[in-house]
Design a protein around this motif. Structure first.
Motif, mmCIF file in Angstrom:
data_model
loop_
_atom_site.group_PDB
_atom_site.id
_atom_site.type_symbol
_atom_site.label_atom_id
_atom_site.label_comp_id
_atom_site.label_asym_id
_atom_site.label_seq_id
_atom_site.Cartn_x
_atom_site.Cartn_y
_atom_site.Cartn_z
ATOM 1 N N LYS A 142 0.849 -1.194 0.000
ATOM 2 C CA LYS A 142 0.000 0.000 0.000
ATOM 3 C C LYS A 142 0.883 1.242 0.000
ATOM 4 O O LYS A 142 1.963 1.250 0.606
ATOM 5 C CB LYS A 142 -0.921 0.010 1.224
ATOM 6 C CG LYS A 142 -2.007 -1.056 1.195
ATOM 7 C CD LYS A 142 -2.932 -0.920 2.390
ATOM 8 C CE LYS A 142 -4.023 -1.984 2.345
ATOM 9 N NZ LYS A 142 -4.995 -1.716 1.252
ATOM 10 N N ILE A 143 0.429 2.289 -0.670
ATOM 11 C CA ILE A 143 1.217 3.517 -0.792
ATOM 12 C C ILE A 143 1.253 4.252 0.547
ATOM 13 O O ILE A 143 0.208 4.641 1.076
ATOM 14 C CB ILE A 143 0.640 4.422 -1.889
ATOM 15 C CG1 ILE A 143 0.735 3.742 -3.257
ATOM 16 C CG2 ILE A 143 1.385 5.765 -1.921
ATOM 17 C CD1 ILE A 143 0.010 4.476 -4.367
ATOM 18 N N VAL A 144 2.456 4.420 1.079
ATOM 19 C CA VAL A 144 2.646 5.167 2.321
ATOM 20 C C VAL A 144 2.937 6.621 2.002
ATOM 21 O O VAL A 144 2.503 7.535 2.694
ATOM 22 C CB VAL A 144 3.798 4.564 3.150
ATOM 23 C CG1 VAL A 144 4.019 5.354 4.434
ATOM 24 C CG2 VAL A 144 3.515 3.106 3.468
ATOM 25 N N ASP A 145 3.693 6.850 0.937
ATOM 26 C CA ASP A 145 3.981 8.214 0.490
ATOM 27 C C ASP A 145 4.195 8.193 -1.014
ATOM 28 O O ASP A 145 4.512 7.146 -1.605
ATOM 29 C CB ASP A 145 5.203 8.795 1.199
ATOM 30 C CG ASP A 145 5.042 10.293 1.477
ATOM 31 O OD1 ASP A 145 4.341 10.954 0.686
ATOM 32 O OD2 ASP A 145 5.587 10.790 2.466
ATOM 33 N N LEU A 146 4.042 9.362 -1.631
ATOM 34 C CA LEU A 146 4.026 9.430 -3.091
ATOM 35 C C LEU A 146 4.416 10.820 -3.561
ATOM 36 O O LEU A 146 3.962 11.814 -3.001
ATOM 37 C CB LEU A 146 2.607 9.090 -3.583
ATOM 38 C CG LEU A 146 2.251 9.375 -5.042
ATOM 39 C CD1 LEU A 146 3.045 8.466 -5.967
ATOM 40 C CD2 LEU A 146 0.748 9.157 -5.254
ATOM 41 N N LYS A 186 -2.656 7.751 -0.893
ATOM 42 C CA LYS A 186 -1.959 7.111 0.220
ATOM 43 C C LYS A 186 -2.900 6.120 0.905
ATOM 44 O O LYS A 186 -4.059 6.425 1.177
ATOM 45 C CB LYS A 186 -1.467 8.163 1.211
ATOM 46 C CG LYS A 186 -0.330 9.013 0.648
ATOM 47 C CD LYS A 186 -0.014 10.202 1.525
ATOM 48 C CE LYS A 186 1.016 11.118 0.868
ATOM 49 N NZ LYS A 186 1.271 12.342 1.649
ATOM 50 N N GLY A 187 -2.367 4.950 1.201
ATOM 51 C CA GLY A 187 -3.171 3.893 1.798
ATOM 52 C C GLY A 187 -3.767 2.944 0.783
ATOM 53 O O GLY A 187 -4.395 1.945 1.139
ATOM 54 N N LYS A 188 -3.582 3.234 -0.515
ATOM 55 C CA LYS A 188 -4.110 2.393 -1.580
ATOM 56 C C LYS A 188 -2.990 1.592 -2.247
ATOM 57 O O LYS A 188 -1.835 2.024 -2.296
ATOM 58 C CB LYS A 188 -4.825 3.245 -2.634
ATOM 59 C CG LYS A 188 -6.098 3.906 -2.146
ATOM 60 C CD LYS A 188 -6.720 4.760 -3.238
ATOM 61 C CE LYS A 188 -8.095 5.278 -2.829
ATOM 62 N NZ LYS A 188 -8.092 6.020 -1.574
#
Length: 553
Positions: A167-171, A256-258
């Motif tokens: 899951k994406i924590v930062d981007l 974030k979270g996805k």
């Protein structure tokens, strides 16, 4: 009767006293400024007991038919409401409306929240970091006043940090847009073609092509070194409801979270199939209206969550979704037990006169876009570094895997089609070849084993350098390269050069410096030459890194 008169007299005195003691209204006039679409908007605000009772708005650089026309109805609405809260933006003039609201609030001493102080807070037992780059060609936008087409292409870069569940924590996302010089925007990254080419030019961005831009070697070198990404342009790159940077921040926070699949799912279900924009109910196109009518309450809530962002996530301006997915697919484990304090993405463009010429003495030209994603700890030291390069080159170079560019549609260049070192003819760039070719561009990491260096592949050598950067600050990396690399070609002083300047500089190395060079013995390529200034890209990533709080459990 006498008693009644006395009572009336006393009552009169009391009424008189009440009238005299009533406080005078507090009237204040204050001035505030904020950015509009074309420049500053000034608001002179008059309040009576804290309620807005009069307002003067000035925005001389707002577009007369849109932003300028919006000033009067905004003034009337704010005065009628007595405040800014609750007043809606004028349709089609969102940027000007926001400028007015911010200018009035500035006069009243209300500080606008720009959202830039937001940080990511997350915990993870394992981290992955990945970089993805996607090139998108564009036929347009439109034509200039001489009926000459405008063409462009966008290099989209995404740098992702994933947790153990992917899951994406930062981007971080950024785009480099390259465009013909006849587009009416003075902030564009202009390219008339390779040196020797010409193109219709509107250099002052006034909508009128003044003449033709001749792309010389000097113009080519000077222009490309000044190119800016959409994030680097900041407030100069405006969208309907804010800046490109501001809208992209909204999308980034939402993703974030996805997982990558969930990002694609949102785009597929909640964005227009016509233009890739969120289905926010503002489109009257039949296909959009029909698709919006099938949205679930949860999907509508997701669209509401990105209400401040209206730009497309995948159109000819750039495939943002594709870059995010690619970054997730490329993600590698981050070997660290340190918390992450900052996340950054830096982009650097390097023009190159060469390498050399073809067998017909026609020069080869190229340019390299270096993309670097970084994670920093609380001490500002690199925890993880990922670098990639997209090299675009003339079709007369003898590389079978080159990202060839013959110029804009209508231009042509010598072509070595089978990469045997012999020119086979001339490649004519049509709109079809332009679109087809650029969609197939691959970065140096994408090329994998096909991109060979003296001591291995480009990817293998870059991995060695990246590992050597970990534990250093940007200044320490620069100091190390300055001390231990050649001033002639940016390569490590490993004793393989017989150039006098290299031999002399190598003779001054300390034992520690020699040991640091031995530690990267598998890497021989330059970090600072025309193939790509990797050090500058690293420094840019360091400088633009945003606050993040990623705690490893």
């Amino acid at each position: 009767m006498k008693k009644l008169c006395t009572i009336l007299a006393v009552l009169g005195v009391l009424l008189s006293f009440a009238a005299c003691s009533k406080a005078e209204p507090v009237v204040e006039t204050k001035t505030g400024e904020a950015d509009g679409y074309g420049g500053k908007i000034t608001a002179v605000v008059t309040t009576t007991d804290g309620v807005i009772t009069d307002l003067e708005l000035t925005g001389e650089k707002e577009t007369p038919a849109i932003g300028g026309a919006a000033l009067e109805p905004l003034k009337e609405a704010i005065v009628k409401a007595g405040k800014v809260e609750g007043v809606e933006a004028v349709a089609g003039a969102t940027w000007t409306s926001n400028g007015v609201f911010n200018a009035v609030n500035a006069a009243l001493g209300v500080t606008a929240d720009d959202g830039k102080g937001d940080t990511t807070e997350a915990s993870a037992s394992g981290l992955y970091a990945g970089l993805g780059v996607v090139t998108t060609p564009r036929l347009g936008p439109g034509k200039d006043d001489k009926d000459v087409p405008v063409y462009s292409f966008n290099e989209v870069a995404a740098y992702v940090v994933l947790d153990e569940n992917k899951k994406i924590v930062d981007l971080e996302v950024d785009i480099l847009e390259i465009i013909t010089p006849n587009h009416d925007d003075a902030e564009d990254n202009y390219l008339a073609g390779w040196p020797g080419a010409t193109y219709s030019a509107d250099m002052d961005g006034d909508g009128t092509a003044e003449g033709v831009l001749e792309e010389t070697e000097d113009v080519f070198t000077e222009s490309l070194t000044q190119w800016k990404t959409k994030r680097q342009k900041g407030s100069a790159y405006k969208m309907n409801s804010g800046t490109w940077e501001g809208e992209m921040d909204i999308y980034e926070n939402f993703f974030k979270g996805k997982t990558a699949d969930e990002v694609v799912e949102f785009f597929t279900n909640c964005c227009s199939d016509l233009n890739g924009r969120p289905l926010n109910g503002k489109s009257e196109k039949d296909a959009d209206v029909e698709k919006a009518g099938k949205l679930t309450d949860e999907q509508k809530a997701q669209i509401d969550a990105v209400s401040g962002a209206t730009m497309s996530l995948n159109d000819a301006h750039g495939d943002i979704v594709g870059a995010i997915v690619k970054a997730c697919e490329n993600a590698r484990p981050v070997e660290t037990d340190k918390d992450i304090a900052k996340v950054g993405l830096g982009i650097e463009v390097t023009p190159r006169l060469g390498p050399g010429k073809d067998d017909q003495e026609v020069p080869v030209y190229s340019f390299n876009t270096v993309f670097t994603g970084v994670l920093l700890d609380a001490d500002g030291k690199f925890v993880s570094v990922t670098t990639d390069i997209l090299e675009v080159i003339t079709p007369n170079h003898d590389g079978a895997d080159d990202n060839v560019f013959a110029g804009w549609p209508g231009q042509s260049y010598n072509n070595d089609e089978n990469a045997d070192g012999v020119v086979d003819g001339v490649l004519e760039q049509t709109e079809d070849t332009f679109v087809e070719t650029l969609k197939g561009y691959r970065t140096k990491r994408d090329l994998g084993t096909a991109y060979k260096m003296k001591s291995g592949t480009w990817t293998e050598e870059m991995n060695i350098y990246e590992a050597s950067f970990v534990g250093k600050t940007a200044d320490e990396v620069k100091a190390w390269v300055d001390a231990c690399f050649s001033d002639l070609n940016g390569r490590p002083l490993n004793g393989n050069s017989d150039k006098d300047a290299d031999v002399e500089k190598a003779g001054k190395l300390t034992d520690d410096q020699k040991a640091s060079i031995d530690a990267i013995s598998g890497a021989t390529m330059s970090l600072t030459d025309a193939h790509g200034n990797i050090v500058n890209s690293l420094v840019k990533a360091y400088e633009v890194a945003k606050d993040s709080v990623i705690k490893l459990g």
